[in-house]
Design a protein around this motif. Sequence first.
Motif, PDB file in Angstrom:
ATOM      1  N   ALA A 217     -90.133  21.330 -47.132  1.00 37.88           N
ATOM      2  CA  ALA A 217     -89.917  22.684 -46.614  1.00 37.88           C
ATOM      3  C   ALA A 217     -91.173  23.510 -46.758  1.00 37.88           C
ATOM      4  CB  ALA A 217     -88.786  23.373 -47.372  1.00 37.88           C
ATOM      5  N   THR A 218     -91.661  24.043 -45.675  1.00 39.31           N
ATOM      6  CA  THR A 218     -92.847  24.892 -45.732  1.00 39.31           C
ATOM      7  C   THR A 218     -92.434  26.360 -45.642  1.00 39.31           C
ATOM      8  OG1 THR A 218     -94.158  23.169 -44.685  1.00 39.31           O
ATOM      9  CG2 THR A 218     -95.085  25.370 -44.664  1.00 39.31           C
TER      10      THR A 218
ATOM     11  N   ALA B  50     -97.072  18.363 -52.609  1.00 40.64           N
ATOM     12  CA  ALA B  50     -97.156  17.738 -51.283  1.00 40.64           C
ATOM     13  C   ALA B  50     -95.753  17.358 -50.796  1.00 40.64           C
ATOM     14  CB  ALA B  50     -98.069  16.524 -51.336  1.00 40.64           C
TER      15      ALA B  50
ATOM     16  N   LYS C 218     -93.903  20.485 -49.748  1.00 43.07           N
ATOM     17  CA  LYS C 218     -94.305  20.957 -48.427  1.00 43.07           C
ATOM     18  C   LYS C 218     -93.730  20.067 -47.323  1.00 43.07           C
ATOM     19  CE  LYS C 218     -98.533  23.448 -49.626  1.00 43.07           C
ATOM     20  NZ  LYS C 218    -100.015  23.431 -49.604  1.00 43.07           N
ATOM     21  N   ALA C 219     -93.670  18.809 -47.627  1.00 42.61           N
ATOM     22  CA  ALA C 219     -93.057  17.886 -46.650  1.00 42.61           C
ATOM     23  C   ALA C 219     -91.581  18.230 -46.478  1.00 42.61           C
ATOM     24  CB  ALA C 219     -93.208  16.446 -47.125  1.00 42.61           C
TER      25      ALA C 219
END
Lengths: 223, 223
Positions: free
Chosen positions: A116-117, A110, A113-114
Amino acid sequence: MAGAEDLKVLGTRQSMFTVRVLWALKLKGVEYEFIEEDLVHKSSLLLALNPVHKKVPVLVHGGKPIVESKIILEYIDETWKQRPLLPEDPPQRAYARFWAAFIDDKLMEAARKAFATTAEAQAIAVESTTEALNLLEGELQGKKYFSGGEEIGYLDIVAGWIAYWLQFIEEVGGFKAMDSTKFPRLDAWIKNFLQITSVAQNLPPPHELRSIFCAIQDAMQIK
Amino acid sequence: MAGAEDLKVLGTRQSMFTVRVLWALKLKGVEYEFIEEDLVHKSSLLLALNPVHKKVPVLVHGGKPIVESKIILEYIDETWKQRPLLPEDPPQRAYARFWAAFIDDKLMEAARKAFATTAEAQAIAVESTTEALNLLEGELQGKKYFSGGEEIGYLDIVAGWIAYWLQFIEEVGGFKAMDSTKFPRLDAWIKNFLQITSVAQNLPPPHELRSIFCAIQDAMQIK
């Protein structure tokens, strides 16, 4: 300084994964030699010791590499019994492992993703799947089972989905990675594995898996 | 039929993760009661036993739930010693765990992407990070350390990045999830954890972490 154990840690002091290992060795009072890695220009030693992930940390004990930080922690705990890191009681061990996995898989993911997606196309993922299967193929050289013996073990059980579920994932997903011509040892392993009574008696029928994977794909509306 | 052990497996026979557990129990010759789950309408029992992931399989032994298939396998191996699933020798155990993780994390993930690719926005990931931290906050009730004792253990070490690296990840990533007002127990744990000598003596300086996370972000060109 190398301790009496001939123990080395390859890593960077900036790596949260490397430092887990250092903390554990410190708590155990085990001496080691620290080898600083330059991750921009990875050493041939690192690439030789961790050819799959090419990542730090690597613990090298008597010349043998151990990689992946949580696995290194378990190794350390099993090898040097003083100052146990995991509890002794199996339910408590499971509890610790559960939350450790939660932290690495859920929380860290998580956070990642916060931070870098990214997104990848199917073709790339199929290529990755094939590459991964190719590495497993190499591990089966001279072996009947991943256990190395005449009976399956833990690793065979974990790998078990490759022997059965993967074909339905491929079929419904519209790709092909497990090629029996390309991976003859894996193909032989699958055949042997599926003949084991405990395995064969606990396989869902094909139509149930097809139905489930189709339902998942419909729900995701990606095809 | 429930065996003498009061052992239950909640799962579905279609789940590759559930079936790993069944295979292991079969190989061990351990009797269990199988409770079929309907994953479309999950039972209140499943939600109560596995509130974090709400997933099968769950092994329930003497009323205590064990979840996550690889962890259940280790639990089973530690609890019923006959027919060992993991090797006895620590380097071999590490080898088995390494490849098991590779299969679940790399291979399965690659297959998952081949099957269906998804993307999520930062806001959602921050929310997920916060939710995960909130669960850990709950686990610290009445505790100084995750170990439950006066000394840190394995789980504390694995969680260690939260105490230090997360702040830099948040700073460079441009988000905030670890809120000391919202998570007072975690905040206290961080302070205690960072005071331990073995920990404090092995922390990289802030500027190195800032530099690294900025470099990663630049390389990804996402900001």
